[in-house]
Motif scaffolding. Structure first.
Motif, PDB file in Angstrom:
ATOM      1  N   LYS A 188      -6.923  -2.065   6.699  1.00  0.00           N
ATOM      2  CA  LYS A 188      -8.330  -2.372   7.006  1.00  0.00           C
ATOM      3  C   LYS A 188      -8.818  -1.435   8.098  1.00  0.00           C
ATOM      4  CE  LYS A 188      -7.999  -7.141   5.637  1.00  0.00           C
ATOM      5  NZ  LYS A 188      -8.037  -8.526   6.001  1.00  0.00           N
ATOM      6  N   GLY A 189     -10.062  -1.012   7.968  1.00  0.00           N
ATOM      7  CA  GLY A 189     -10.676  -0.191   9.002  1.00  0.00           C
ATOM      8  C   GLY A 189     -10.326   1.285   8.923  1.00  0.00           C
ATOM      9  N   ILE A 190      -9.591   1.687   7.892  1.00  0.00           N
ATOM     10  CA  ILE A 190      -9.217   3.084   7.711  1.00  0.00           C
ATOM     11  C   ILE A 190      -9.886   3.583   6.431  1.00  0.00           C
ATOM     12  CG2 ILE A 190      -7.297   4.686   7.304  1.00  0.00           C
ATOM     13  CD1 ILE A 190      -7.123   3.533  10.050  1.00  0.00           C
ATOM     14  N   GLU A 191     -10.466   4.770   6.510  1.00  0.00           N
ATOM     15  CA  GLU A 191     -11.126   5.328   5.342  1.00  0.00           C
ATOM     16  C   GLU A 191     -10.099   5.938   4.400  1.00  0.00           C
ATOM     17  OE1 GLU A 191     -14.274   8.828   4.298  1.00  0.00           O
ATOM     18  OE2 GLU A 191     -14.514   7.773   6.191  1.00  0.00           O
ATOM     19  N   MET A 192      -9.971   5.334   3.222  1.00  0.00           N
ATOM     20  CA  MET A 192      -9.109   5.886   2.181  1.00  0.00           C
ATOM     21  C   MET A 192      -9.594   5.369   0.838  1.00  0.00           C
ATOM     22  SD  MET A 192      -5.532   3.741   2.443  1.00  0.00           S
ATOM     23  CE  MET A 192      -5.486   3.511   4.199  1.00  0.00           C
ATOM     24  N   ASN A 193      -9.263   6.090  -0.215  1.00  0.00           N
ATOM     25  CA  ASN A 193      -9.721   5.650  -1.527  1.00  0.00           C
ATOM     26  C   ASN A 193      -8.858   4.486  -2.033  1.00  0.00           C
ATOM     27  OD1 ASN A 193      -7.474   6.707  -3.095  1.00  0.00           O
ATOM     28  ND2 ASN A 193      -8.355   8.735  -2.793  1.00  0.00           N
ATOM     29  N   GLU A 194      -9.310   3.839  -3.086  1.00  0.00           N
ATOM     30  CA  GLU A 194      -8.650   2.629  -3.584  1.00  0.00           C
ATOM     31  C   GLU A 194      -7.243   2.916  -4.105  1.00  0.00           C
ATOM     32  OE1 GLU A 194      -8.053  -1.333  -4.232  1.00  0.00           O
ATOM     33  OE2 GLU A 194      -9.628  -0.353  -3.088  1.00  0.00           O
ATOM     34  N   VAL A 195      -7.047   4.062  -4.731  1.00  0.00           N
ATOM     35  CA  VAL A 195      -5.714   4.413  -5.229  1.00  0.00           C
ATOM     36  C   VAL A 195      -4.740   4.551  -4.054  1.00  0.00           C
ATOM     37  CG1 VAL A 195      -4.361   6.172  -6.431  1.00  0.00           C
ATOM     38  CG2 VAL A 195      -6.587   5.470  -7.347  1.00  0.00           C
ATOM     39  N   SER A 196      -5.178   5.195  -3.002  1.00  0.00           N
ATOM     40  CA  SER A 196      -4.334   5.350  -1.809  1.00  0.00           C
ATOM     41  C   SER A 196      -3.987   3.992  -1.208  1.00  0.00           C
ATOM     42  CB  SER A 196      -5.044   6.203  -0.759  1.00  0.00           C
ATOM     43  OG  SER A 196      -5.228   7.513  -1.222  1.00  0.00           O
ATOM     44  N   ARG A 197      -4.978   3.133  -1.112  1.00  0.00           N
ATOM     45  CA  ARG A 197      -4.771   1.793  -0.541  1.00  0.00           C
ATOM     46  C   ARG A 197      -3.742   1.017  -1.370  1.00  0.00           C
ATOM     47  NH1 ARG A 197      -7.841  -0.082   3.064  1.00  0.00           N
ATOM     48  NH2 ARG A 197      -9.592   1.246   2.495  1.00  0.00           N
ATOM     49  N   ARG A 198      -3.888   1.042  -2.689  1.00  0.00           N
ATOM     50  CA  ARG A 198      -2.941   0.328  -3.557  1.00  0.00           C
ATOM     51  C   ARG A 198      -1.540   0.944  -3.483  1.00  0.00           C
ATOM     52  NH1 ARG A 198      -1.822  -3.627  -4.586  1.00  0.00           N
ATOM     53  NH2 ARG A 198      -1.127  -3.434  -6.718  1.00  0.00           N
ATOM     54  N   ALA A 199      -1.465   2.274  -3.372  1.00  0.00           N
ATOM     55  CA  ALA A 199      -0.166   2.943  -3.270  1.00  0.00           C
ATOM     56  C   ALA A 199       0.556   2.505  -1.990  1.00  0.00           C
ATOM     57  CB  ALA A 199      -0.338   4.453  -3.305  1.00  0.00           C
ATOM     58  N   ILE A 200      -0.174   2.409  -0.890  1.00  0.00           N
ATOM     59  CA  ILE A 200       0.431   1.953   0.366  1.00  0.00           C
ATOM     60  C   ILE A 200       0.892   0.504   0.237  1.00  0.00           C
ATOM     61  CG2 ILE A 200      -0.010   1.396   2.787  1.00  0.00           C
ATOM     62  CD1 ILE A 200      -1.738   3.900   2.943  1.00  0.00           C
ATOM     63  N   GLU A 201       0.071  -0.339  -0.399  1.00  0.00           N
ATOM     64  CA  GLU A 201       0.478  -1.737  -0.607  1.00  0.00           C
ATOM     65  C   GLU A 201       1.776  -1.792  -1.412  1.00  0.00           C
ATOM     66  OE1 GLU A 201      -2.887  -3.473  -2.549  1.00  0.00           O
ATOM     67  OE2 GLU A 201      -4.006  -3.714  -0.692  1.00  0.00           O
ATOM     68  N   LYS A 202       1.863  -0.996  -2.463  1.00  0.00           N
ATOM     69  CA  LYS A 202       3.060  -0.973  -3.296  1.00  0.00           C
ATOM     70  C   LYS A 202       4.259  -0.444  -2.514  1.00  0.00           C
ATOM     71  CE  LYS A 202       0.780  -0.350  -7.767  1.00  0.00           C
ATOM     72  NZ  LYS A 202       1.537  -1.261  -8.617  1.00  0.00           N
ATOM     73  N   LEU A 203       4.025   0.569  -1.687  1.00  0.00           N
ATOM     74  CA  LEU A 203       5.099   1.123  -0.874  1.00  0.00           C
ATOM     75  C   LEU A 203       5.593   0.095   0.142  1.00  0.00           C
ATOM     76  CD1 LEU A 203       6.655   3.776  -0.413  1.00  0.00           C
ATOM     77  CD2 LEU A 203       4.945   4.358   1.309  1.00  0.00           C
ATOM     78  N   LYS A 204       4.664  -0.626   0.769  1.00  0.00           N
ATOM     79  CA  LYS A 204       5.046  -1.662   1.736  1.00  0.00           C
ATOM     80  C   LYS A 204       5.861  -2.753   1.078  1.00  0.00           C
ATOM     81  CE  LYS A 204       1.377  -1.182   5.132  1.00  0.00           C
ATOM     82  NZ  LYS A 204       0.282  -1.829   5.845  1.00  0.00           N
ATOM     83  N   SER A 205       5.484  -3.172  -0.119  1.00  0.00           N
ATOM     84  CA  SER A 205       6.223  -4.244  -0.792  1.00  0.00           C
ATOM     85  C   SER A 205       7.612  -3.753  -1.214  1.00  0.00           C
ATOM     86  CB  SER A 205       5.445  -4.784  -1.998  1.00  0.00           C
ATOM     87  OG  SER A 205       5.354  -3.818  -3.009  1.00  0.00           O
ATOM     88  N   ARG A 206       7.747  -2.477  -1.474  1.00  0.00           N
ATOM     89  CA  ARG A 206       9.052  -1.906  -1.839  1.00  0.00           C
ATOM     90  C   ARG A 206       9.966  -1.839  -0.627  1.00  0.00           C
ATOM     91  NH1 ARG A 206      11.607   2.935  -1.337  1.00  0.00           N
ATOM     92  NH2 ARG A 206      12.963   3.565  -3.010  1.00  0.00           N
ATOM     93  N   GLU A 207       9.405  -1.550   0.551  1.00  0.00           N
ATOM     94  CA  GLU A 207      10.183  -1.355   1.764  1.00  0.00           C
ATOM     95  C   GLU A 207      10.731  -2.668   2.327  1.00  0.00           C
ATOM     96  OE1 GLU A 207      10.862   1.696   3.304  1.00  0.00           O
ATOM     97  OE2 GLU A 207       9.965   2.635   1.552  1.00  0.00           O
ATOM     98  N   LYS A 208      10.189  -3.805   1.895  1.00  0.00           N
ATOM     99  CA  LYS A 208      10.613  -5.105   2.447  1.00  0.00           C
ATOM    100  C   LYS A 208      12.018  -5.447   2.034  1.00  0.00           C
ATOM    101  CE  LYS A 208       6.090  -7.114   2.952  1.00  0.00           C
ATOM    102  NZ  LYS A 208       5.172  -8.110   2.549  1.00  0.00           N
TER     103      LYS A 208
END
Length: 72
Positions: A52-72
């Protein structure tokens, strides 16, 4: 490498890989690209970026979400 530089790289990769793909498919490709080609410190740093609060496109945002869920 700074968060700003990594975000710029991430958004560029997202733009290049999102052509003619759904957001989910493109985000999965971006996540795979990050895992394959970015060093562990780079992946850790980009995963620590607040969504939140960071300028990025939707694909980038979803990729980070997917990366975070993988790292758990």
């Amino acid at each position: 490498m700074t968060n700003q530089r990594l975000l710029k790289m991430l958004n560029q990769i997202s733009i290049n890989l999102s052509s003619h793909r759904s957001v989910e498919d493109a985000a999965e490709l971006v996540k795979s690209h990050i895992i394959k080609f970015w060093s562990k410190p780079m992946r850790t740093e980009i995963a620590s970026v607040p969504l939140k609060g960071i300028e990025m496109n939707e694909v980038s945002r979803r990729a980070i979400e997917k990366l975070k869920s993988r790292e758990k």
